[in-house]
Each structure stands twice: as C-alpha cells, then as structure tokens.
Design a protein around this motif. Structure first.
Motif, short mmCIF file in Angstrom:
data_model
loop_
_atom_site.label_atom_id
_atom_site.label_comp_id
_atom_site.label_asym_id
_atom_site.label_seq_id
_atom_site.Cartn_x
_atom_site.Cartn_y
_atom_site.Cartn_z
N VAL A 1 29.61 35.67 43.91
CA VAL A 1 30.86 34.97 44.16
C VAL A 1 31.72 35.83 45.07
N ARG A 2 32.26 35.23 46.13
CA ARG A 2 33.12 35.96 47.06
C ARG A 2 34.46 36.26 46.38
N ALA A 3 34.86 37.53 46.41
CA ALA A 3 36.10 37.96 45.77
C ALA A 3 37.30 37.59 46.64
N PRO A 4 38.47 37.35 46.05
CA PRO A 4 39.66 37.03 46.85
C PRO A 4 40.13 38.26 47.62
N ARG A 5 40.77 38.02 48.76
CA ARG A 5 41.27 39.13 49.57
C ARG A 5 42.48 39.79 48.93
N ASP A 6 43.28 39.01 48.26
CA ASP A 6 44.48 39.55 47.61
C ASP A 6 44.14 39.92 46.17
N ALA A 7 44.22 41.21 45.85
CA ALA A 7 43.88 41.67 44.50
C ALA A 7 44.87 41.18 43.46
N LEU A 8 46.07 40.77 43.87
CA LEU A 8 47.07 40.33 42.91
C LEU A 8 46.71 38.99 42.27
N VAL A 9 45.87 38.22 42.93
CA VAL A 9 45.48 36.91 42.38
C VAL A 9 44.11 36.98 41.71
N MET A 10 43.61 38.19 41.48
CA MET A 10 42.27 38.33 40.91
C MET A 10 42.18 37.69 39.53
N ASN A 11 43.17 37.92 38.68
CA ASN A 11 43.10 37.38 37.32
C ASN A 11 43.09 35.86 37.33
N ASP A 12 43.94 35.25 38.14
CA ASP A 12 43.96 33.79 38.24
C ASP A 12 42.66 33.27 38.83
N TYR A 13 42.10 34.00 39.78
CA TYR A 13 40.86 33.59 40.43
C TYR A 13 39.71 33.58 39.42
N VAL A 14 39.61 34.65 38.65
CA VAL A 14 38.54 34.75 37.65
C VAL A 14 38.73 33.71 36.55
N ALA A 15 39.97 33.50 36.13
CA ALA A 15 40.24 32.52 35.07
C ALA A 15 39.84 31.12 35.50
#
Length: 360
Positions: free
Chosen positions: A216-230
């Motif tokens: 899975v391609r990770a988001p560029r902004d690390a601040l939205v990582m938790n929302d992205y994974v959820a």
C-alpha cells in the motif's frame, strides 16, 4: 454433534483489521529477573545459590555488605518477570507483568516483587516492574498433608510495570510503501483486498505482492497517517476460505462449511454385529481320592459365536449438493454421529468430497 455452517454469502464481509495487520505493527516481548519478598517461609531454600547471590546484590545497592553464606531466609524467591509492550507506548503507561518462580519455592502467595528492570532483545530497559503478586492458588502442607490449588508458583502484577522508553511502530518502509500482511495466506483474498483499497483510496494505491502481502502506498503527509491507516483497516472484504471438514473422533464432533461441495454419491451403510460368548466348565476326575502329579480338574471352555446382520441402516442416493444437505439428510434417517464420521471418511476416500478432511 454435527455442526454444518451456512455457506458464505456476499453479506459476510470482514474488516481488514480482522484479516491481518500492517507490517511493523506488533507487540514487543520484555523479560527480566527479580526477587519476590515477604513470603511466609515458602520461598527458595538455601540450596539456591542464585537466590542468595541476588539478595546479596540487592542489599549491596543500599550500602549493606552481606555475604551469601549469611543469607538463609526462606521469605524470598528468585523469579522471572515477563511482559508484553504494545506497539505504541508512551512514558508512564502501565502494563501487566507475569511472575514465575525459578527456584524451589513452594508458593509466591503474599509476596511483593521488588523493582525489576524489563529488557527487550536489544538488552535495553523499556519498563520497570514492582508491586504485590496476585496468585490464583495456594499450597499448604503440614505433617505430610498437602493441599494445593492451581499453580501457586505463578502470579501476575496487574498494571505493575511502568513504561520508561516510548515505542512507536514504524509502518512505512524505506521505499515509501506499507505492507499489509494477512493472517492466513490466500491469493484470492489478497486480490480482493487490493481491489477494495484501490476502489476506496484511489487507483494504483494497493498492489498484491503475493498470497500474504499487499503493498500500500503511504501518504506523503505523515500527519494524516493515523487517519489513512484507520480508513484502510475499516474497509470490508469477503475472504475466500478453503473448504474443510473437521472431525473429532474422540468427541464425535463434525464441523463443516455448509458450502462444501459433494459430487453425486450413493451411500450404503450397513451394521454387522459379531459376538462371542464363552462358558467355562470343570471336568472332575472319577477317582478324586487319588492324588499325585498330573491329577487335577480340567477346565473346558465352550464358545458360542453369533453373527447378527440386521440389514442396511442407510441406503440412499444424494445428488450434487453440500455437506450441510448431506448431514441433514442423514440426521433424518437417524444415523448416529459416529456413522456420519465413517460415511464422510468413505466419501472422501471415494473422491466425492471436495474439501480437506481434518481428523483430530
């Protein structure tokens, strides 16, 4: 007991977080050794040199010089302390710890764990444990009488360890991607997860590498990582399952998916009972007053062999169907569970059961 499960339907979707995890999201094992004190004479004996050495080392931290030979108390025991560190832990978090005796202590009931360092595989201290040990058992002996319940040499300290080093799960690899790992490898399920993620998160976001890993391609902004994974973990797919029939001959239990297919088959199950009854009689010599070697009573056994064949208990033909349909039909004919197990084994041997037969 026969348990046919309903076949899988489109409504039986499962969340991705129940099917696997992101690589890097894992618990961490901690271990250490310590001393439990305050025991009522049920601790380690003086034969345990490791316990006496540990006590001498502990007292030396308080400027007390005590040799090992001077330590004879049975109110202490040497223990191994284990704990599980969650993938995301902050300083000050509390975790449970397990305490197990290492020596010949009879019981840890009533003891208190002295401050112990809990280390990881890298030999770094991640938590400190201390507190009263809770033992779900007891052991009392006096004058040769023994009463014991459960394992009194094993206990826990609820929330007895404090995290000293923060831990953060590293989900993003060096190539900028994350790997979602399935608990049970299955190529079809991996393909469905890839399609579901691409449909929800955008084309080309996910790609199945093999039957167990989805990249899975990770988001560029690390601040939205938790929302992205959820968002990804909340997605639902219908996992593909292998057809299995589990048989426990000891308990007479059959568990099968209702969608497991069976080719057209004809079953003829009979029951033959063979019984052997032996009666023993004694043949007494005529001249009973004569004694000597070789003169004795003769025991004669008469065996009666009988064979009963009441007829066929089952004689039926089943069209192309499922294990659930077969079990229901056999239940209507009052076939016992043991006979159902024998029938399923015979169908598997005949090649008509399209599932893995697991016998426990």
């Amino acid at each position: 007991m026969v348990c046919p499960l309903h076949g899988a339907t489109a409504s039986e979707n499962v969340r991705l977080k129940d099917l696997g995890r992101f690589l890097g999201w894992r618990d961490n094992m901690l271990v250490g050794y310590g001393i439990v004190s305050g025991l009522a004479g049920s601790g380690d004996t003086s034969r345990n040199q490791a316990t006496r050495q540990a006590l001498a080392n502990a007292l030396s931290q308080f400027d007390m010089t005590v040799t090992q030979d001077q330590i004879q108390s049975r109110n202490a025991a040497l223990v191994i302390v284990t704990a599980t560190l969650p993938p995301t832990s902050n300083v000050g978090d509390k975790i449970d710890i397990n305490v197990t005796s290492m020596g010949d202590a009879r019981s840890l009931a009533g003891g208190t764990l002295i401050m112990t360092s809990l280390r990881g595989p890298d030999r770094k201290t991640y938590a400190l444990g201390q507190g009263p040990v809770s033992v779900g058992g007891y052991r009392y002996d006096a004058n040769g009488n023994l009463r014991q319940k459960n394992h009194p040499t094993v206990g826990i300290v609820p929330l007895g360890a404090t995290v000293e080093v923060p831990v953060h799960a590293e989900l993003v690899l060096q190539d900028g991607n994350m790997n979602f790992v399935l608990k049970d490898a299955d190529a079809t399920t991996a393909r469905r997860i890839e399609q579901q993620i691409n449909q929800a998160m955008g084309p080309g976001v996910a790609r199945s590498l093999d039957a167990k890993t989805i990249q899975v391609r990770a988001p560029r902004d690390a601040l939205v990582m938790n929302d992205y994974v959820a968002r990804i973990e909340a997605l639902e797919v219908r996992p593909d399952q292998e057809s299995r029939v589990v048989i426990n001959e000891r308990t007479g239990t059959v568990v099968a998916g209702g969608g497991t297919r069976i080719s057209p088959v004809t079953i003829s199950h009979g029951d033959i009972r063979v019984s052997v009854v032996t009666e023993y009689t004694a043949s007494q010599p005529n001249l009973v007053s004569i004694t000597g070697p070789g003169v004795r009573s003769l025991v004669v056994g008469n065996s009666d062999l009988s064979v009963e064949e009441p007829g066929q208990s089952v004689a039926a033909s089943f069209p192309d169907g499922t294990v659930g349909n077969l079990v229901q039909a056999l239940s209507k004919t009052r076939v016992s569970t043991r006979d159902v197990i024998a029938i399923l084994q015979a169908i598997k041997a005949a090649g008509a059961l399209h599932a893995d037969l697991i016998i426990q």
